[in-house]
Design a protein around this motif. Structure first.
Motif, short mmCIF file in Angstrom:
data_model
loop_
_atom_site.label_atom_id
_atom_site.label_comp_id
_atom_site.label_asym_id
_atom_site.label_seq_id
_atom_site.Cartn_x
_atom_site.Cartn_y
_atom_site.Cartn_z
N PRO A 313 29.73 51.70 46.19
CA PRO A 313 30.91 50.91 46.57
C PRO A 313 31.35 51.22 48.00
CG PRO A 313 31.20 51.91 44.41
CD PRO A 313 29.97 52.53 45.00
N ARG A 330 36.49 44.27 43.90
CA ARG A 330 35.36 43.92 43.04
C ARG A 330 34.12 44.77 43.33
NH1 ARG A 330 33.72 40.29 39.42
NH2 ARG A 330 31.53 39.66 39.41
N GLU A 331 33.72 44.85 44.59
CA GLU A 331 32.56 45.69 44.96
C GLU A 331 32.99 46.87 45.82
OE1 GLU A 331 31.46 41.46 44.38
OE2 GLU A 331 32.66 42.38 45.97
N LEU A 360 32.40 49.01 39.98
CA LEU A 360 32.22 48.55 41.36
C LEU A 360 30.77 48.70 41.80
CD1 LEU A 360 35.30 48.40 41.40
CD2 LEU A 360 35.29 49.59 43.60
N ASN A 363 28.83 45.88 40.28
CA ASN A 363 29.18 44.64 40.97
C ASN A 363 28.53 44.57 42.36
OD1 ASN A 363 30.79 43.78 38.85
ND2 ASN A 363 32.69 44.52 39.76
#
Length: 388
Positions: A313, A330-331, A360, A363
């Protein structure tokens, strides 16, 4: 004009992203030549480009790159003049080799003379700018040095004048991120002239190869340790971050003027590794819990895409171009510049909520697949060129 009529010449003083672009243009059979200040001996790993299409003019740039080893980097006036001459001589060299209709794609600072030559021959000139508008860049870096009470000589006025002449003369200006695009609009460059084409990542090289250790919390920084990269904000955030076994791993060269400031902090849990080959980075990304890049100004740091591709992340500022790579929450996380407390808060959140960090990470891997690698970057360029 049909895309099959295109003959494209590239100019780049160093490597940057331009050899990735050259490979993509070659994929579409559009590349005529790429000119660079890099010596051929340092380009042996640039596969996918026929060697006869790589033209090196290293006579000024190569000694400039080596000036530190020969103890000639301590005089600012010499560094400034040397850099100027490296860009100027490359530009003039390329202009002598542009003899017929072509589209010239030149990294900003090295394409004014050759770009105008291409236009006189009926072709096109594309100025490719990897950072924010040069006047915006100069102003925000001046602010940052004032913030830390550090002398700032500013960008060479000759460079500012030349780049602004390039922006004016070019048929188009290509930029890698929305942050950079907005910096041009703020400087009253027509939005129709500025085209955003975001960078890719080497998905063949960057992918998870291990996992972070569960008994520590490792933070990674990759880049020059400088005021421009916001490193002191990260160091402050790391000092305020609470974890029984925290570590900050720093990869990159350290600017001499920032060292006295670093020494004011507790750095017992900070490891400075220095510069390493790009191919060694996947292990560091994979073993880190989070990658942090609090840049004050740049274009689109490719290290962020590399980190995401390894499932790491990212916490970064909008001024690093991060919004073109991830969605906040989200990421990773997007934080304001010059606010170390915001970084501390996100570090604390990720360390206190390992399930969130894992989410994360997953994602991030999905996001990179959606964005695609350098082939997606090439596809965007091909689509753009078809509009001529």
């Amino acid at each position: 004009m049909s895309i099959s009529d295109f003959s494209i010449v590239q100019t780049t003083i160093g490597r940057f992203h331009h050899f990735h672009l050259a490979r993509q243009l070659e994929r579409f059979n559009l590349l005529s030549a790429i000119f660079t200040g890099y010596p051929l001996s340092k380009l042996r790993d640039e596969t996918g480009i026929p060697i006869e299409k790589i033209h090196s003019f290293p006579w000024v740039q190569m000694p400039y790159m080596a000036r530190g080893r020969i103890k000639l980097d301590r005089w600012n006036w010499l560094n400034r003049e040397w850099a100027w001459q490296a860009h100027q001589t490359l530009d003039l060299y390329v202009s002598k080799h542009v003899k017929e209709f072509t589209t010239l794609i030149a990294l900003s600072g090295s394409g004014l003379v050759s770009g105008l030559k291409a236009q006189r021959l009926g072709g096109y000139y594309i100025c490719d700018r990897g950072s924010s508008h040069i006047r915006y860049q100069d102003e925000i870096l001046r602010e940052e040095h004032t913030r830390w009470n550090v002398p700032y000589k500013g960008i060479d006025p000759r460079v500012i004048d030349k780049e602004e002449a390039e922006y004016e003369s070019a048929n188009y200006i290509t930029v890698p991120s929305e942050f950079v695009r907005q910096s041009f609009i703020e400087q009253r460059v027509s939005p129709d002239k500025v085209r955003k084409i975001s960078y890719g990542a080497r998905l063949d090289r960057f992918h998870p190869i291990s996992k972070p250790k569960p008994d520590e919390f490792r933070i990674l920084f990759v880049g020059s340790v400088s005021f421009r990269k916001g490193f002191l904000d990260l160091l402050q955030a790391f000092n305020d971050f609470k974890h029984p076994n925290k570590k900050l791993v720093v990869i990159g060269s350290v600017s001499s003027n920032i060292i006295p400031f670093i020494e004011k902090y507790s750095i017992d849990q900070v490891t400075f590794i220095g510069k390493i080959p790009n191919k060694e980075l996947p292990r560091y990304y994979s073993e880190s819990h989070v990658f942090v890049l609090p840049s004050i100004e740049e274009g689109l740091a490719m290290v962020m895409g590399e980190a995401l591709a390894c499932g790491c992340p990212v916490i970064a500022t909008e001024n690093a171009g991060v919004s073109d790579l991830l969605q906040d929450g989200r990421e990773g996380f997007i934080v304001p510049i010059r606010q170390p407390q915001a970084i501390t808060d996100k570090l604390q959140l990720l360390s206190d909520c390992p399930d969130l960090r894992e989410k994360l990470s997953k994602n991030a891997l999905k996001r990179v697949k959606q964005l695609g690698g350098w082939d997606c970057y090439g596809d965007q360029w091909f689509k753009f060129l078809q509009t001529f």
